[in-house]
Design an enzyme around this catalytic site. Sequence first.
Site, PDB file in Angstrom:
ATOM      1  N   CYS A 101      98.861  73.557  30.233  1.00 59.43           N
ATOM      2  CA  CYS A 101     100.076  73.779  31.026  1.00 59.43           C
ATOM      3  C   CYS A 101      99.748  74.503  32.317  1.00 59.43           C
ATOM      4  O   CYS A 101     100.143  74.064  33.408  1.00 59.43           O
ATOM      5  CB  CYS A 101     101.080  74.583  30.209  1.00 59.43           C
ATOM      6  SG  CYS A 101     102.575  75.046  31.133  1.00 59.43           S
ATOM      7  N   TYR A 150      99.687  72.598  36.066  1.00 62.02           N
ATOM      8  CA  TYR A 150     100.653  72.953  37.106  1.00 62.02           C
ATOM      9  C   TYR A 150      99.950  73.441  38.368  1.00 62.02           C
ATOM     10  O   TYR A 150     100.389  73.147  39.487  1.00 62.02           O
ATOM     11  CB  TYR A 150     101.637  73.999  36.585  1.00 62.02           C
ATOM     12  CG  TYR A 150     102.861  73.388  35.956  1.00 62.02           C
ATOM     13  CD1 TYR A 150     104.079  73.377  36.616  1.00 62.02           C
ATOM     14  CD2 TYR A 150     102.796  72.796  34.687  1.00 62.02           C
ATOM     15  CE1 TYR A 150     105.210  72.804  36.047  1.00 62.02           C
ATOM     16  CE2 TYR A 150     103.915  72.223  34.108  1.00 62.02           C
ATOM     17  CZ  TYR A 150     105.115  72.224  34.781  1.00 62.02           C
ATOM     18  OH  TYR A 150     106.227  71.637  34.214  1.00 62.02           O
ATOM     19  N   GLU A 209     102.491  67.549  27.670  1.00 63.24           N
ATOM     20  CA  GLU A 209     102.875  67.758  29.064  1.00 63.24           C
ATOM     21  C   GLU A 209     103.360  66.443  29.677  1.00 63.24           C
ATOM     22  O   GLU A 209     104.390  66.398  30.353  1.00 63.24           O
ATOM     23  CB  GLU A 209     101.691  68.302  29.876  1.00 63.24           C
ATOM     24  CG  GLU A 209     101.431  69.776  29.704  1.00 63.24           C
ATOM     25  CD  GLU A 209     102.488  70.635  30.371  1.00 63.24           C
ATOM     26  OE1 GLU A 209     103.221  70.139  31.244  1.00 63.24           O
ATOM     27  OE2 GLU A 209     102.594  71.809  30.001  1.00 63.24           O
ATOM     28  N   TYR A 229     103.471  76.641  42.680  1.00 64.01           N
ATOM     29  CA  TYR A 229     102.308  76.284  41.866  1.00 64.01           C
ATOM     30  C   TYR A 229     101.051  76.057  42.694  1.00 64.01           C
ATOM     31  O   TYR A 229      99.942  75.998  42.138  1.00 64.01           O
ATOM     32  CB  TYR A 229     102.646  75.071  40.990  1.00 64.01           C
ATOM     33  CG  TYR A 229     103.757  75.401  40.017  1.00 64.01           C
ATOM     34  CD1 TYR A 229     103.555  76.331  39.002  1.00 64.01           C
ATOM     35  CD2 TYR A 229     105.030  74.841  40.160  1.00 64.01           C
ATOM     36  CE1 TYR A 229     104.574  76.677  38.127  1.00 64.01           C
ATOM     37  CE2 TYR A 229     106.055  75.184  39.293  1.00 64.01           C
ATOM     38  CZ  TYR A 229     105.820  76.106  38.287  1.00 64.01           C
ATOM     39  OH  TYR A 229     106.848  76.464  37.430  1.00 64.01           O
ATOM     40  N   ASP A 278     112.633  73.365  31.165  1.00 62.58           N
ATOM     41  CA  ASP A 278     111.425  74.145  31.409  1.00 62.58           C
ATOM     42  C   ASP A 278     111.659  75.630  31.137  1.00 62.58           C
ATOM     43  O   ASP A 278     110.765  76.332  30.665  1.00 62.58           O
ATOM     44  CB  ASP A 278     110.949  73.940  32.847  1.00 62.58           C
ATOM     45  CG  ASP A 278     109.488  74.320  33.030  1.00 62.58           C
ATOM     46  OD1 ASP A 278     108.672  74.008  32.130  1.00 62.58           O
ATOM     47  OD2 ASP A 278     109.143  74.925  34.057  1.00 62.58           O
TER      48      ASP A 278
END
Length: 204
Positions: free
Chosen positions: A131, A135, A194, A157, A44
């Site tokens: 993305c 998240y 993803e 997040y 990541d």
Amino acid sequence: MTLSAQLWSENADLVADVLANPFVRGIGDGTLERELFAGYLAQDAFFLESFARAYALALARSDDTATLLAFADLLAGVREELGLHAGYAASWGIDMAGVKPAAATLAYTEFLLATAATGGLGVVCAAMTPCMRLYAHIGSTLDEASAGPYAQWVQTYADPGFEEVAALLERLLDRHGEDSPAVRDAYRRAMRLELAFFTAALTP
């Protein structure tokens, strides 16, 4: 309904697949193997550096001050997220140097950078929004109390500040994007990438 809301709704099937993914569920209930999470963090971090470059390319091509400043704020957000990864690496003893990107990571980063280099701003925003929105959704869906060693990750997040950043990118998508096949395809492809990224993280 805004364009960003419409695209999110139309990709609900992939969102559900991500939430049902064993890697994401393992974070949510705290049972994910530490080794798998460490590998994911390294991948990541590599991804986020490419994400930052894509923001920078979009910033350079911004044709008005408000858009330029918005991308500058988004770029700063990635810097903060990379700081979080560095903190995890230090506390968990994870070596982030010399990370070799997995195939799923390369597929995603190459897509983002190619789109940012050649696509219009609307398409670029469509490629990058999944993305951020995904998240934020994961963070708000998972239960921090049951995440065990991953509670800080969930909290990051789920934080209102991250939601604000995701919403900023969605506003850029609504402003510069149009309901076109290119925008729709970029959004859905990013969402598929993803899912593939999380699936790949299940392999040590």
